[in-house]
Design a protein around this motif. Structure first.
Motif, short mmCIF file in Angstrom:
data_model
loop_
_atom_site.label_atom_id
_atom_site.label_comp_id
_atom_site.label_asym_id
_atom_site.label_seq_id
_atom_site.Cartn_x
_atom_site.Cartn_y
_atom_site.Cartn_z
N VAL A 9 44.31 49.09 44.93
CA VAL A 9 43.47 48.20 45.74
C VAL A 9 44.03 46.79 45.77
CG1 VAL A 9 41.35 49.49 45.18
CG2 VAL A 9 41.97 47.48 43.82
N SER A 10 43.54 46.06 46.77
CA SER A 10 43.71 44.61 46.83
C SER A 10 42.32 44.02 46.60
CB SER A 10 44.23 44.25 48.22
OG SER A 10 44.06 42.88 48.47
N GLY A 11 42.24 42.91 45.89
CA GLY A 11 40.93 42.34 45.64
C GLY A 11 41.00 40.99 44.98
N VAL A 12 39.87 40.60 44.41
CA VAL A 12 39.72 39.29 43.77
C VAL A 12 39.33 39.52 42.31
CG1 VAL A 12 38.34 37.17 43.76
CG2 VAL A 12 39.03 38.19 45.94
N ALA A 13 39.99 38.79 41.40
CA ALA A 13 39.65 38.90 39.98
C ALA A 13 38.51 37.94 39.65
CB ALA A 13 40.87 38.56 39.13
N TYR A 14 37.55 38.42 38.85
CA TYR A 14 36.39 37.62 38.45
C TYR A 14 36.40 37.42 36.95
CZ TYR A 14 34.03 37.69 42.95
OH TYR A 14 33.71 37.46 44.26
N ASP A 24 39.91 34.53 41.35
CA ASP A 24 41.32 34.40 41.67
C ASP A 24 41.68 35.43 42.74
OD1 ASP A 24 44.02 34.16 41.84
OD2 ASP A 24 44.45 34.67 39.74
N GLY A 25 41.89 34.94 43.95
CA GLY A 25 42.23 35.82 45.06
C GLY A 25 43.73 35.98 45.25
N THR A 26 44.50 35.44 44.32
CA THR A 26 45.96 35.49 44.49
C THR A 26 46.60 36.61 43.66
OG1 THR A 26 46.43 34.00 42.63
CG2 THR A 26 46.00 32.98 44.78
N ILE A 27 45.76 37.44 43.03
CA ILE A 27 46.33 38.51 42.20
C ILE A 27 47.06 39.53 43.08
CG2 ILE A 27 44.64 38.30 40.33
CD1 ILE A 27 43.25 40.79 41.61
N PRO A 28 48.08 40.19 42.54
CA PRO A 28 48.82 41.18 43.34
C PRO A 28 47.98 42.44 43.57
CG PRO A 28 49.58 41.20 41.07
CD PRO A 28 48.60 40.07 41.17
N TRP A 29 48.44 43.27 44.48
CA TRP A 29 47.82 44.59 44.64
C TRP A 29 47.97 45.34 43.32
CZ3 TRP A 29 50.26 46.36 49.97
CH2 TRP A 29 49.80 45.50 50.97
N LEU A 30 46.90 46.01 42.90
CA LEU A 30 46.92 46.68 41.59
C LEU A 30 46.80 48.19 41.75
CD1 LEU A 30 44.61 44.25 39.56
CD2 LEU A 30 47.11 44.42 39.46
N LYS A 31 47.62 48.88 40.97
CA LYS A 31 47.64 50.35 41.01
C LYS A 31 46.48 50.90 40.20
CE LYS A 31 50.94 54.09 40.30
NZ LYS A 31 52.34 54.41 39.95
N TYR A 32 45.89 52.02 40.67
CA TYR A 32 44.85 52.68 39.89
C TYR A 32 45.37 52.94 38.48
CZ TYR A 32 41.69 53.38 43.80
OH TYR A 32 40.81 53.16 44.83
N GLY A 33 44.53 52.64 37.48
CA GLY A 33 44.92 52.81 36.09
C GLY A 33 45.26 51.48 35.43
N LEU A 62 42.11 46.02 36.55
CA LEU A 62 41.13 46.42 37.56
C LEU A 62 39.69 46.32 37.07
CD1 LEU A 62 42.96 49.43 39.22
CD2 LEU A 62 42.38 47.23 40.27
N ARG A 63 39.51 46.25 35.74
CA ARG A 63 38.14 46.14 35.22
C ARG A 63 37.46 44.84 35.64
NH1 ARG A 63 39.98 47.96 29.74
NH2 ARG A 63 39.95 45.75 29.28
N THR A 64 38.27 43.83 35.98
CA THR A 64 37.70 42.53 36.35
C THR A 64 37.79 42.26 37.85
OG1 THR A 64 39.79 41.33 36.14
CG2 THR A 64 38.48 41.62 34.13
N VAL A 65 38.19 43.28 38.61
CA VAL A 65 38.49 43.05 40.03
C VAL A 65 37.39 43.61 40.93
CG1 VAL A 65 40.04 43.79 41.90
CG2 VAL A 65 40.97 42.86 39.78
N LEU A 66 37.07 42.83 41.96
CA LEU A 66 36.21 43.29 43.04
C LEU A 66 37.14 43.63 44.21
CD1 LEU A 66 33.16 43.61 43.46
CD2 LEU A 66 33.16 41.34 44.51
N ALA A 67 37.19 44.91 44.55
CA ALA A 67 38.18 45.37 45.53
C ALA A 67 37.70 45.10 46.96
CB ALA A 67 38.42 46.86 45.36
#
Ligand SMILES: [Zn+2]
Length: 206
Positions: A157-162, A172-181, A185-190
């Protein structure tokens, strides 16, 4: 003969966001201990956490009446098209033949040297009719490369870290695209679903 360029698009793609589609308020969010801390909604709704455990942004999708924001995608409609492999322009099933689904992609600086093989995309596929319209009307169409993709794998997913600061959320909306796993991703709103293009053939427009 030069291609006829239209000054204004006649079609607004299904995935495009509108200026009156509001996102969910930040105070809907909490940290949930499961036991690992992860981002959650105070009042969860079905479908908001995907099978990869990722939490999705809440966004209205009722309108499609406001002003289209051509540079932005509605998170809910992008996710639906990418997950179900629907055309990003008309939301009907994307074109598929023996060589795979039809994507319009272009090479980006971060793409692997094997591009288009193994590249990542946030742009859902298209049907044959809409691919032609996109090439006629999109200002970036000279960069489009029609691809057939046999294995468009769900990748991440692409998203924003909270991050909770004690008094509010730091985003932080500048985080890279993150792979499942990925633990992050625990802190990200996709807000976008990403597929990895495998078994790719460059084709002519159907
Ligand atoms: Zn279409």
């Amino acid at each position: 003969m030069p291609r006829k360029m239209l000054s204004k698009p006649t079609v607004t793609p299904f995935v495009v966001a509108y200026d009156d589609e509001q996102g969910g308020p930040e105070n809907d969010l909490i940290i949930h201990f499961t036991p690992e801390p992860r981002l959650a909604y105070r009042v969860p709704q079905p479908g908001e956490r995907d099978r990869g455990g990722v939490l999705w942004a809440r966004v209205e999708r009722t309108s499609r009446k406001g002003r289209p924001l051509y540079n932005l995608m509605n998170a809910d409609r992008q996710r639906e098209c990418m997950y179900d492999l629907l055309c990003q322009v008309c939301s009907e099933p994307a074109s598929r033949n023996e060589d795979g689904w039809l994507f319009l992609d272009w090479r980006m600086p971060q793409d692997p040297p094997t591009w288009p093989e193994g590249s990542l995309t946030n742009m859902p596929p298209v049907c044959a009719g809409c691919a032609r319209v996109a090439v006629e009307q999109c200002p970036h169409s000279d960069r489009f490369v029609p691809l057939r993709v046999k294995l468009p794998r769900l990748w991440g997913v692409s998203g924003v870290a909270y991050q909770w600061t004690g008094t509010g959320w730091r985003t932080d909306g500048t985080i890279p695209w993150l792979k499942y796993g990925d633990d992050r991703l625990r802190t990200v709103l996709a807000s976008q679903l990403i597929r990895e293009l495998r078994k790719v053939t460059v084709v002519d427009l159907p």
